[in-house]
Design a protein around this motif. Sequence first.
Motif, mmCIF file in Angstrom:
data_model
loop_
_atom_site.group_PDB
_atom_site.id
_atom_site.type_symbol
_atom_site.label_atom_id
_atom_site.label_comp_id
_atom_site.label_asym_id
_atom_site.label_seq_id
_atom_site.Cartn_x
_atom_site.Cartn_y
_atom_site.Cartn_z
ATOM 1 N N THR A 35 17.680 11.710 15.944
ATOM 2 C CA THR A 35 16.397 12.340 15.907
ATOM 3 C C THR A 35 15.602 10.851 16.041
ATOM 4 N N PRO A 36 14.237 11.077 16.573
ATOM 5 C CA PRO A 36 13.334 10.173 16.496
ATOM 6 C C PRO A 36 12.807 9.987 14.893
ATOM 7 N N ARG A 37 13.092 10.684 14.208
ATOM 8 C CA ARG A 37 12.725 10.900 12.561
ATOM 9 C C ARG A 37 13.113 9.463 12.052
ATOM 10 N N LYS A 38 11.861 8.811 11.125
ATOM 11 C CA LYS A 38 12.098 7.648 10.506
ATOM 12 C C LYS A 38 12.051 7.922 8.904
ATOM 13 N N ILE A 39 13.129 7.632 8.151
ATOM 14 C CA ILE A 39 13.233 8.019 6.924
ATOM 15 C C ILE A 39 12.683 6.549 5.986
ATOM 16 N N THR A 40 11.629 6.808 5.505
ATOM 17 C CA THR A 40 10.832 5.783 4.394
ATOM 18 C C THR A 40 11.317 6.164 3.076
ATOM 19 N N ILE A 41 11.670 4.828 2.699
ATOM 20 C CA ILE A 41 12.060 4.909 1.114
ATOM 21 C C ILE A 41 11.014 3.612 0.404
ATOM 22 N N PRO A 42 10.138 4.292 -0.261
ATOM 23 C CA PRO A 42 9.352 3.281 -1.077
ATOM 24 C C PRO A 42 10.168 2.352 -1.874
ATOM 25 N N PHE A 43 9.701 1.093 -1.875
ATOM 26 C CA PHE A 43 10.374 -0.015 -2.822
ATOM 27 C C PHE A 43 9.104 -0.638 -3.815
ATOM 28 N N TYR A 44 8.177 -1.013 -3.235
ATOM 29 C CA TYR A 44 7.233 -1.604 -4.277
ATOM 30 C C TYR A 44 5.879 -0.858 -3.771
ATOM 31 N N ASP A 45 5.095 -0.821 -4.965
ATOM 32 C CA ASP A 45 3.736 -0.118 -5.141
ATOM 33 C C ASP A 45 2.718 -0.878 -5.688
ATOM 34 N N PHE A 46 1.920 -1.513 -5.221
ATOM 35 C CA PHE A 46 1.011 -2.298 -6.124
ATOM 36 C C PHE A 46 0.442 -1.511 -7.347
ATOM 37 N N ASP A 47 0.208 -0.372 -7.322
ATOM 38 C CA ASP A 47 -0.452 0.466 -8.309
ATOM 39 C C ASP A 47 0.777 0.676 -9.479
ATOM 40 N N ASP A 48 1.969 0.425 -9.241
ATOM 41 C CA ASP A 48 3.008 0.787 -10.338
ATOM 42 C C ASP A 48 3.279 -0.868 -11.076
ATOM 43 N N ASP A 49 2.771 -1.590 -10.352
ATOM 44 C CA ASP A 49 3.159 -3.231 -10.882
ATOM 45 C C ASP A 49 2.251 -3.439 -11.908
ATOM 46 N N ARG A 50 2.750 -4.030 -12.951
ATOM 47 C CA ARG A 50 2.087 -4.493 -14.381
ATOM 48 C C ARG A 50 1.651 -6.073 -13.994
ATOM 49 N N ILE A 51 2.454 -6.744 -13.267
ATOM 50 C CA ILE A 51 2.130 -7.981 -13.441
ATOM 51 C C ILE A 51 1.355 -8.521 -12.049
ATOM 52 N N LYS A 52 1.256 -7.457 -11.044
ATOM 53 C CA LYS A 52 0.242 -7.588 -9.603
ATOM 54 C C LYS A 52 1.115 -8.525 -8.800
ATOM 55 N N GLN A 53 0.340 -9.403 -8.332
ATOM 56 C CA GLN A 53 0.841 -10.254 -7.115
ATOM 57 C C GLN A 53 2.134 -11.193 -7.592
ATOM 58 N N ILE A 54 2.382 -11.227 -8.764
ATOM 59 C CA ILE A 54 3.802 -12.130 -9.010
ATOM 60 C C ILE A 54 4.777 -11.166 -8.683
ATOM 61 N N SER A 55 4.742 -10.120 -9.051
ATOM 62 C CA SER A 55 5.920 -9.248 -8.877
ATOM 63 C C SER A 55 6.055 -8.911 -7.396
ATOM 64 N N ALA A 56 4.807 -8.911 -6.816
ATOM 65 C CA ALA A 56 5.047 -8.418 -5.250
ATOM 66 C C ALA A 56 5.801 -9.439 -4.528
ATOM 67 N N TYR A 57 5.451 -10.853 -4.841
ATOM 68 C CA TYR A 57 6.328 -11.761 -4.131
ATOM 69 C C TYR A 57 7.850 -11.829 -4.382
ATOM 70 N N GLN A 58 8.047 -11.473 -5.732
ATOM 71 C CA GLN A 58 9.381 -11.466 -6.056
ATOM 72 C C GLN A 58 10.267 -10.531 -5.649
ATOM 73 N N ASP A 59 9.516 -9.092 -5.497
ATOM 74 C CA ASP A 59 10.085 -7.898 -4.990
ATOM 75 C C ASP A 59 10.333 -7.992 -3.374
ATOM 76 N N HIS A 60 9.361 -8.775 -2.833
ATOM 77 C CA HIS A 60 9.305 -9.260 -1.285
ATOM 78 C C HIS A 60 10.381 -9.704 -1.029
ATOM 79 N N MET A 61 10.625 -11.052 -1.698
ATOM 80 C CA MET A 61 12.015 -11.816 -1.571
ATOM 81 C C MET A 61 13.122 -10.918 -1.691
ATOM 82 N N PHE A 62 13.149 -9.972 -2.629
ATOM 83 C CA PHE A 62 14.296 -9.204 -3.000
ATOM 84 C C PHE A 62 14.578 -8.296 -2.009
ATOM 85 N N ALA A 63 13.669 -7.736 -1.478
ATOM 86 C CA ALA A 63 13.600 -6.874 -0.530
ATOM 87 C C ALA A 63 14.237 -7.281 0.784
#
Length: 158
Positions: free
Chosen positions: A117-145
């Motif tokens: 189907t044309p349906r897209k399945i979205t799985i959340p990986f990183y959310d800024f609101d759940d991040d304690r360290i903020k941008q440091i974790s975002a960069y690491q999680d982005h590289m990991f993703a």
Amino acid sequence: METSVTIIGIVIAVIIAIPVYFAARSSATNKSKILNIKKKFNPTNPQGFDLTESQSNKTLTIDQKHRRFILMNFNPNQQESTFLDLKSVSSCKLVLTTDCNSDTILKIDFEFQDKETPRKITIPFYDFDDDRIKQISAYQDHMFAKKWLKIIQDSISR
């Protein structure tokens, strides 16, 4: 003199032993949680998930032979696991949501295109609101993703 040296040695040993004990206990608990989730989605062969990696309260595992994928999120706010049969999808990409005024990453999602189907399945990986360290974790999680995106794409194309 010998008594004071012995007492200092014992105190130092206790100071070192307590964090090591709690780290080992936490690791054993996480391994148990991961194994239980793998058993939930593959009760006959949870060891079939041949590649498992963890970072920042997230664990990703894939069964490359049977093309199955699990994303486990152990954030304190919400703990969830998402299973996806990669045989049913045709492609995968990362979707970044950034702040309109800056390059701050607010969300990272895996987006899968369903084969039928044309349906897209979205799985959340990183959310800024759940991040304690903020941008440091975002960069690491982005590289990991990005690393896992390549692994997932290779598995889909088989």
